[in-house]
Write an enzyme that holds these catalytic residues in place. Structure first.
Site, short mmCIF file in Angstrom:
data_model
loop_
_atom_site.label_atom_id
_atom_site.label_comp_id
_atom_site.label_asym_id
_atom_site.label_seq_id
_atom_site.Cartn_x
_atom_site.Cartn_y
_atom_site.Cartn_z
N TYR A 1 4.27 5.38 10.16
CA TYR A 1 3.58 4.61 9.12
C TYR A 1 3.06 3.29 9.71
O TYR A 1 1.90 2.94 9.54
CB TYR A 1 4.53 4.33 7.95
CG TYR A 1 3.94 3.49 6.85
CD1 TYR A 1 3.08 4.05 5.91
CD2 TYR A 1 4.23 2.13 6.75
CE1 TYR A 1 2.53 3.28 4.91
CE2 TYR A 1 3.68 1.35 5.75
CZ TYR A 1 2.84 1.93 4.83
OH TYR A 1 2.29 1.17 3.83
N LYS B 1 -0.91 2.14 10.15
CA LYS B 1 -1.43 0.95 9.47
C LYS B 1 -1.88 -0.10 10.49
O LYS B 1 -2.83 -0.84 10.24
CB LYS B 1 -0.39 0.39 8.51
CG LYS B 1 -0.18 1.26 7.28
CD LYS B 1 -1.47 1.45 6.49
CE LYS B 1 -1.22 2.18 5.18
NZ LYS B 1 -2.43 2.23 4.33
#
Length: 107
Positions: free
Chosen positions: A26, A30
């Site tokens: 994640y 990002k």
């Protein structure tokens, strides 16, 4: 009247700036959004503004269900995030480009 001003507002995450355990994929994805925002802002300077919002935990039903013991009052309400995005898309933010704007709520 027609406008020749373009706006791109990406959604990154505070988790990419300081990742916790189990957040590897994640955080990496990002972080890529953050670097893409900066690169596009440089490429399109003077034509299109390119910025990103970096929310902390957003107060959604799914997040409440996955973190039932959390203090939901500290999280970013979706309306608050939308207000920041609308600002970045507005003429009032025409001089802002390449920004990675934290939207932390009350965390």
């Amino acid at each position: 009247t027609a406008s020749n001003a373009g706006r791109i507002v990406n959604v990154g995450a505070m988790g990419a700036l300081q990742a916790g355990s189990g957040m590897g994929a994640y955080a990496a994805s990002k972080a890529a959004v953050h670097r893409l925002t900066e690169a596009l802002a440089a490429e399109w300077k003077g034509k299109i503004t390119v910025n990103a919002v970096l929310p902390s935990t957003i107060d959604t039903a799914a997040n409440r269900a996955s973190m039932p013991g959390a203090d939901f009052a500290k999280w970013v309400r979706p309306e608050e995030l939308a207000d920041v995005i609308l600002f970045l898309a507005s003429d009032a933010a025409s001089a802002v480009t390449g920004a990675l704007l934290p939207v932390n709520g009350r965390v």
